[in-house]
Design a protein around this motif. Structure first.
Motif, mmCIF file in Angstrom:
data_model
loop_
_atom_site.group_PDB
_atom_site.id
_atom_site.type_symbol
_atom_site.label_atom_id
_atom_site.label_comp_id
_atom_site.label_asym_id
_atom_site.label_seq_id
_atom_site.Cartn_x
_atom_site.Cartn_y
_atom_site.Cartn_z
ATOM 1 N N ARG A 1 0.844 -1.195 0.000
ATOM 2 C CA ARG A 1 0.000 0.000 0.000
ATOM 3 C C ARG A 1 0.878 1.244 0.000
ATOM 4 N NH1 ARG A 1 -4.721 -0.918 4.543
ATOM 5 N NH2 ARG A 1 -5.318 -3.022 3.977
ATOM 6 N N PRO A 2 0.879 2.019 -1.045
ATOM 7 C CA PRO A 2 1.609 3.290 -0.971
ATOM 8 C C PRO A 2 0.936 4.210 0.044
ATOM 9 C CG PRO A 2 0.381 3.131 -3.030
ATOM 10 C CD PRO A 2 0.256 1.808 -2.358
ATOM 11 N N ARG A 3 1.721 4.746 0.933
ATOM 12 C CA ARG A 3 1.217 5.666 1.958
ATOM 13 C C ARG A 3 2.076 6.914 1.990
ATOM 14 N NH1 ARG A 3 0.099 0.623 6.130
ATOM 15 N NH2 ARG A 3 -2.072 0.293 5.518
ATOM 16 N N PRO B 1 9.014 5.245 -4.755
ATOM 17 C CA PRO B 1 10.177 4.368 -4.904
ATOM 18 C C PRO B 1 11.247 5.002 -5.788
ATOM 19 C CG PRO B 1 8.149 3.119 -5.160
ATOM 20 C CD PRO B 1 7.754 4.568 -5.116
ATOM 21 N N ASP B 2 12.477 4.981 -5.315
ATOM 22 C CA ASP B 2 13.605 5.501 -6.080
ATOM 23 C C ASP B 2 13.835 4.632 -7.314
ATOM 24 O OD1 ASP B 2 16.863 5.050 -6.341
ATOM 25 O OD2 ASP B 2 16.266 7.151 -6.092
ATOM 26 N N GLU B 3 14.085 5.275 -8.453
ATOM 27 C CA GLU B 3 14.232 4.525 -9.709
ATOM 28 C C GLU B 3 15.383 3.528 -9.657
ATOM 29 O OE1 GLU B 3 12.329 4.253 -12.331
ATOM 30 O OE2 GLU B 3 10.873 5.589 -11.392
ATOM 31 N N ALA B 4 16.493 3.932 -9.055
ATOM 32 C CA ALA B 4 17.632 3.018 -8.955
ATOM 33 C C ALA B 4 17.297 1.833 -8.046
ATOM 34 C CB ALA B 4 18.859 3.767 -8.433
ATOM 35 N N ALA B 5 16.633 2.126 -6.930
ATOM 36 C CA ALA B 5 16.242 1.054 -6.015
ATOM 37 C C ALA B 5 15.222 0.128 -6.671
ATOM 38 C CB ALA B 5 15.668 1.649 -4.735
ATOM 39 N N LEU B 6 14.343 0.714 -7.485
ATOM 40 C CA LEU B 6 13.330 -0.085 -8.170
ATOM 41 C C LEU B 6 13.969 -1.011 -9.200
ATOM 42 C CD1 LEU B 6 10.314 -0.609 -8.404
ATOM 43 C CD2 LEU B 6 10.171 1.299 -10.025
ATOM 44 N N ALA B 7 14.944 -0.491 -9.925
ATOM 45 C CA ALA B 7 15.647 -1.315 -10.914
ATOM 46 C C ALA B 7 16.376 -2.466 -10.230
ATOM 47 C CB ALA B 7 16.628 -0.455 -11.701
ATOM 48 N N GLU B 8 16.997 -2.192 -9.089
ATOM 49 C CA GLU B 8 17.700 -3.240 -8.346
ATOM 50 C C GLU B 8 16.719 -4.274 -7.804
ATOM 51 O OE1 GLU B 8 20.294 -3.618 -4.263
ATOM 52 O OE2 GLU B 8 20.785 -1.963 -5.628
ATOM 53 N N ILE C 1 4.297 -1.656 -4.994
ATOM 54 C CA ILE C 1 3.914 -0.278 -4.704
ATOM 55 C C ILE C 1 4.116 0.603 -5.928
ATOM 56 C CG2 ILE C 1 4.619 1.773 -3.413
ATOM 57 C CD1 ILE C 1 4.955 0.005 -0.980
ATOM 58 N N ALA C 2 5.245 0.424 -6.620
ATOM 59 C CA ALA C 2 5.502 1.198 -7.833
ATOM 60 C C ALA C 2 4.428 0.933 -8.878
ATOM 61 C CB ALA C 2 6.880 0.859 -8.390
ATOM 62 N N GLY C 3 3.978 -0.310 -8.958
ATOM 63 C CA GLY C 3 2.929 -0.649 -9.912
ATOM 64 C C GLY C 3 1.613 0.041 -9.596
ATOM 65 N N ARG D 1 -2.304 4.372 -10.883
ATOM 66 C CA ARG D 1 -3.084 5.564 -10.486
ATOM 67 C C ARG D 1 -2.742 6.753 -11.386
ATOM 68 N NH1 ARG D 1 -2.311 5.427 -3.966
ATOM 69 N NH2 ARG D 1 -3.602 3.585 -3.536
ATOM 70 N N LYS D 2 -1.447 6.885 -11.682
ATOM 71 C CA LYS D 2 -1.012 8.000 -12.530
ATOM 72 C C LYS D 2 -1.648 7.882 -13.914
ATOM 73 C CE LYS D 2 3.142 10.383 -14.123
ATOM 74 N NZ LYS D 2 4.639 10.405 -14.107
#
Length: 303
Positions: free
Chosen positions: A11-13, A244-251, A291-293, A298-299
């Motif tokens: 859940r994004p909060r 979520p940070d893009e670099a962290a998401l890629a990792e 969460i990123a999904g 939503r966007k």
């Protein structure tokens, strides 16, 4: 009525906008805002003589313009008050995702509300969130968080309240929250020790958005999941800071893929780009990707 999320771990909060339940116009506008959730406030922002009207407003809003795909949280008055008991009745009519309990200072505060919800056959998915906003609440944060591991406790998150804490401790409001950071970190540590989400306190000056953005970044770096807001103008900065940070998401995606390979089956530790990665990191990676999904979906809906 609100629809309960199936997966509590995703859940994004980032942004939880607090709105006085007496302000019907503001309540009706919530469905058009991009905050991750709304805190419908029946406590401090509602004067005693209009609390009945505020409850009626919530019943109307939850029936006619409910939040879609976002969390709805109702902040009630303390259960030691008549208003608090009436608020529980309103909660049971509205069925929000969570009930935010103010001034939690000991585990029994959480258990008392959980018992009331259980006696009324409230949905199992309805959580209790605890406001940690007094010196005693800070000192007992770990014990309160441990209540999450008690059967039926419903405890799902901590929300820090600095206004009351500043008043009680006489620590002035200063940029950077220097003398409050140790206490904030204590709440984060207690929440993480027992698997709770933890939400940073409001920033009172909603006109200074640069200072607010800096405070959001500080809260993110301290480990908070998001921030409680008092004005729609703060939503964008909170969403950006706690996304979520893009670099962290890629990792995270790479970690999931690496452990899904046939040669990694049965392994608890693998070599990924010269670094040793443990399987226990997969759970966190999957949560981040989920969460990123949700944020991306939503966007897309709002475009």
């Amino acid at each position: 009525m609100s629809e309960f999320f199936v997966d509590n771990t995703a859940r994004p909060r980032r942004s939880l906008l607090s709105v006085p339940a007496i302000n019907l116009r503001a309540l009706q506008k919530l469905s058009s805002l991009t905050c991750d959730g709304a805190i419908f406030d029946l406590e401090d922002s509602v004067a005693p003589e209009v609390k009945d009207e505020a409850r009626d407003n919530l019943l109307s809003v939850f029936r006619e313009t409910p939040l879609v795909n976002r969390e709805a949280i109702i902040r009630i008055n303390p259960l030691s008050t008549t208003a608090g008991r009436k608020d529980v009745d309103a909660v049971l009519s509205c069925l929000p995702h969570a009930v935010l309990l103010p001034k939690v200072e000991q585990p029994s505060d959480v258990h008392e509300l959980a018992d009331l919800l259980d006696e009324a056959d409230a949905p199992e998915g309805m959580q209790i969130w605890a406001m940690i906003e007094t010196p005693r609440g800070i000192l007992n944060a770990a014990a309160i968080a441990e209540a999450a591991h008690t059967t039926g406790s419903r405890l799902g998150a901590f929300v820090v309240g600095l206004n009351d804490l500043r008043k009680d401790t006489r620590v002035p409001a200063r940029p950077g929250r220097t003398y409050l950071v140790p206490w904030l970190m204590q709440v984060v540590l207690a929440a993480r020790a027992y698997g709770l989400d933890v939400i940073d306190s409001v920033s009172n000056d909603f006109r200074d958005l640069d200072a607010f953005a800096t405070e959001c970044e500080q809260g993110r770096d301290m480990g908070f999941d998001g921030k409680m807001l008092i004005h729609p103008a703060q939503i964008e900065a909170a969403n950006a800071a706690f996304a979520p940070d893009e670099a962290a998401l890629a990792e995270a995606r790479e970690t999931i893929a690496a452990f899904a390979k046939p040669e990694s089956v049965g392994l608890n530790v693998i070599n990924m780009n010269g670094r040793m990665i443990e399987r226990l990191h997969v759970t966190g990676a999957e949560r981040l990707v989920a969460i990123a999904g949700i944020i991306a979906a939503r966007k897309a809906e709002n475009q």
